[in-house]
Design a protein around this motif. Structure first.
Motif, PDB file in Angstrom:
ATOM      1  N   GLN A 185       0.826  -1.193   0.000  1.00  0.00           N
ATOM      2  CA  GLN A 185       0.000   0.000   0.000  1.00  0.00           C
ATOM      3  C   GLN A 185       0.874   1.262   0.000  1.00  0.00           C
ATOM      4  O   GLN A 185       2.034   1.225   0.401  1.00  0.00           O
ATOM      5  CB  GLN A 185      -0.945   0.027   1.211  1.00  0.00           C
ATOM      6  CG  GLN A 185      -0.258   0.170   2.555  1.00  0.00           C
ATOM      7  CD  GLN A 185      -1.254   0.268   3.702  1.00  0.00           C
ATOM      8  OE1 GLN A 185      -2.374   0.739   3.540  1.00  0.00           O
ATOM      9  NE2 GLN A 185      -0.853  -0.178   4.882  1.00  0.00           N
ATOM     10  N   TRP A 186       0.279   2.340  -0.483  1.00  0.00           N
ATOM     11  CA  TRP A 186       0.848   3.671  -0.360  1.00  0.00           C
ATOM     12  C   TRP A 186       0.135   4.372   0.790  1.00  0.00           C
ATOM     13  O   TRP A 186      -1.074   4.213   0.963  1.00  0.00           O
ATOM     14  CB  TRP A 186       0.628   4.480  -1.637  1.00  0.00           C
ATOM     15  CG  TRP A 186       1.442   4.053  -2.814  1.00  0.00           C
ATOM     16  CD1 TRP A 186       1.023   3.292  -3.875  1.00  0.00           C
ATOM     17  CD2 TRP A 186       2.806   4.388  -3.084  1.00  0.00           C
ATOM     18  NE1 TRP A 186       2.043   3.121  -4.770  1.00  0.00           N
ATOM     19  CE2 TRP A 186       3.153   3.784  -4.316  1.00  0.00           C
ATOM     20  CE3 TRP A 186       3.762   5.127  -2.401  1.00  0.00           C
ATOM     21  CZ2 TRP A 186       4.415   3.906  -4.876  1.00  0.00           C
ATOM     22  CZ3 TRP A 186       5.032   5.255  -2.965  1.00  0.00           C
ATOM     23  CH2 TRP A 186       5.353   4.648  -4.183  1.00  0.00           C
ATOM     24  N   MET A 187       0.850   5.157   1.575  1.00  0.00           N
ATOM     25  CA  MET A 187       0.194   5.926   2.620  1.00  0.00           C
ATOM     26  C   MET A 187       1.014   7.177   2.936  1.00  0.00           C
ATOM     27  O   MET A 187       2.218   7.239   2.669  1.00  0.00           O
ATOM     28  CB  MET A 187      -0.013   5.083   3.887  1.00  0.00           C
ATOM     29  CG  MET A 187       1.229   4.501   4.495  1.00  0.00           C
ATOM     30  SD  MET A 187       0.760   3.386   5.854  1.00  0.00           S
ATOM     31  CE  MET A 187       2.385   2.824   6.372  1.00  0.00           C
ATOM     32  N   LYS A 188       0.324   8.159   3.506  1.00  0.00           N
ATOM     33  CA  LYS A 188       1.003   9.385   3.926  1.00  0.00           C
ATOM     34  C   LYS A 188       0.112  10.126   4.906  1.00  0.00           C
ATOM     35  O   LYS A 188      -1.119   9.952   4.932  1.00  0.00           O
ATOM     36  CB  LYS A 188       1.323  10.277   2.731  1.00  0.00           C
ATOM     37  CG  LYS A 188       0.122  10.890   2.031  1.00  0.00           C
ATOM     38  CD  LYS A 188       0.583  11.901   0.985  1.00  0.00           C
ATOM     39  CE  LYS A 188      -0.588  12.566   0.288  1.00  0.00           C
ATOM     40  NZ  LYS A 188      -0.147  13.616  -0.658  1.00  0.00           N
ATOM     41  N   ALA A 189       0.729  10.969   5.721  1.00  0.00           N
ATOM     42  CA  ALA A 189      -0.029  11.813   6.641  1.00  0.00           C
ATOM     43  C   ALA A 189      -0.807  12.845   5.834  1.00  0.00           C
ATOM     44  O   ALA A 189      -0.334  13.346   4.818  1.00  0.00           O
ATOM     45  CB  ALA A 189       0.915  12.514   7.617  1.00  0.00           C
ATOM     46  N   ARG A 190      -2.002  13.148   6.305  1.00  0.00           N
ATOM     47  CA  ARG A 190      -2.811  14.160   5.616  1.00  0.00           C
ATOM     48  C   ARG A 190      -2.225  15.560   5.846  1.00  0.00           C
ATOM     49  O   ARG A 190      -1.678  15.852   6.899  1.00  0.00           O
ATOM     50  CB  ARG A 190      -4.245  14.136   6.133  1.00  0.00           C
ATOM     51  CG  ARG A 190      -5.018  12.879   5.766  1.00  0.00           C
ATOM     52  CD  ARG A 190      -6.483  13.023   6.103  1.00  0.00           C
ATOM     53  NE  ARG A 190      -7.192  11.767   5.887  1.00  0.00           N
ATOM     54  CZ  ARG A 190      -7.645  11.358   4.712  1.00  0.00           C
ATOM     55  NH1 ARG A 190      -7.464  12.121   3.633  1.00  0.00           N
ATOM     56  NH2 ARG A 190      -8.270  10.200   4.594  1.00  0.00           N
TER      57      ARG A 190
END
Length: 354
Positions: A185-190
């Motif tokens: 998965q790809w993820m990042k802080a908003r």
């Protein structure tokens, strides 16, 4: 009462995840005591608070006792009891050692006097390795980039999840061998993490995100059904009702729904019997380890690629490895988690309790 002290207004100069993980120092009692500034999230159907919050806030607390020239390189955590979102958490930092090159901190998270979570962390002084180094890194696989403007449905039902993610199809999903599969998965802080947060805020943020569907890799690798009408959890029933009401296109946008889940949902709609009746009865984390490789060389509000695989499961437990990369392919962290993974037993044969 979810916090010890009334929370201040949201600081809009900070990102969502900075506000979520904010700590209050209880310096009038002890300079090494901290508490959660804001209420913590209890995921629907979970036994307690989101584990990533305890991981991240213990790290944040320890970082406040370290001089600026030291950076965390590893933390080893144990989930002892389920955290109660209605009770404040007290974090106690113990300054075990402060050496020339390395420093050690132990942090205990307590509720009503009971330890619910404990971790030991090691910090290293910047550039203490010398000019000549032994260097290598596991390479990032070639995967599709995250899609601009596309965000999987929110992990938090009130729409305030502090990070976003896009799950990719499971690598080797048709393999009969669970250990060969990779969940990605790809993820990042908003939003944008503030400059005032410095590198510590980015480290706490990836510590928080590292617990996203981590032990769930085992269920995904074995294609186990995680929502049951026979289960006593109303949260499971509510989620199942929502899933049954969706068409296939909507289901594919749900980051926690795999192709195997969609096939089961189709059978449930048609009233067909599921050929694989194995269902998750209990799945909770036992421990969590993070090795930070480039602790000042990334931004948690930029896309981070994660790859998870499970080398073993048995005896009601399972092990998962996770690698985290920046979008340009630099390995920034390696994580390990073991958890309880028990199948639902027949009603007349209840499984053991924790």
């Amino acid at each position: 009462m979810a916090t010890l002290i009334r929370p201040p207004p949201i600081d809009h100069s900070q990102s969502n995840i900075e506000n979520v993980l904010e700590l209050t120092q209880l310096s009038d009692i002890d300079p090494d005591l901290f508490t959660n500034t804001r209420p913590l999230w209890h995921p629907p159907g979970a036994r307690g608070i989101f584990g990533g919050a305890a991981i991240a806030q213990t790290l944040a607390a320890a970082q406040k006792t370290i001089t600026p020239d030291f950076t965390v390189h590893s933390m080893h955590c144990y989930f002892v009891l389920a955290g109660n979102a209605d009770i404040p958490i007290i974090y106690h930092v113990e300054r075990v050692r402060s050496g020339k090159s390395f420093a050690t901190r132990t942090v205990q998270a307590r509720q009503r006097g009971n330890v619910i979570f404990t971790t030991t962390m090691s910090f290293v002084r910047q550039n203490s390795g010398g000019d000549k180094k032994v260097e290598h890194a596991y390479p990032m696989p070639t995967v599709p980039d995250p899609e601009q403007g596309l965000d999987d449905l929110d992990v938090n039902p009130d729409g305030k999840s502090p990070f976003q993610s896009q799950r990719l199809p499971i690598e080797n999903d048709d393999s009969p061998h669970p250990h060969t599969k990779k969940c990605r998965q790809w993820m990042k802080a908003r939003g944008t993490i503030s400059s005032a947060g410095s590198h510590e805020a980015h480290l706490s943020a990836i510590a928080y995100m590292s617990d996203s569907y981590f032990v769930g890799t085992i269920a995904r690798a074995h294609k186990l059904w995680r929502y049951s009408t026979s289960r006593r959890s109303s949260a499971d029933e509510d989620v199942l009702k929502q899933l049954l009401a969706m068409d296939d296109a909507q289901l594919k946008r749900m980051r926690f729904v795999d192709e195997a889940d969609i096939a089961r949902i189709r059978r449930l709609r048609n009233g067909e019997k599921d050929p694989d009746e194995r269902e998750i009865g209990m799945m909770v984390s036992l421990d969590h380890t993070i090795y930070f490789h480039n602790p000042r060389g990334f931004r948690a509000d930029d896309w981070i690629f994660t790859e998870m695989e499970t080398p073993w499961s048995g005896d009601g437990r399972g092990l998962v490895f996770q690698r985290m990369f920046t979008k340009d392919g630099r390995l920034i962290a390696t994580c390990v988690q073991e958890g309880v993974v028990r199948l639902r037993q027949p009603e007349n044969q209840p499984g053991p309790k924790l």
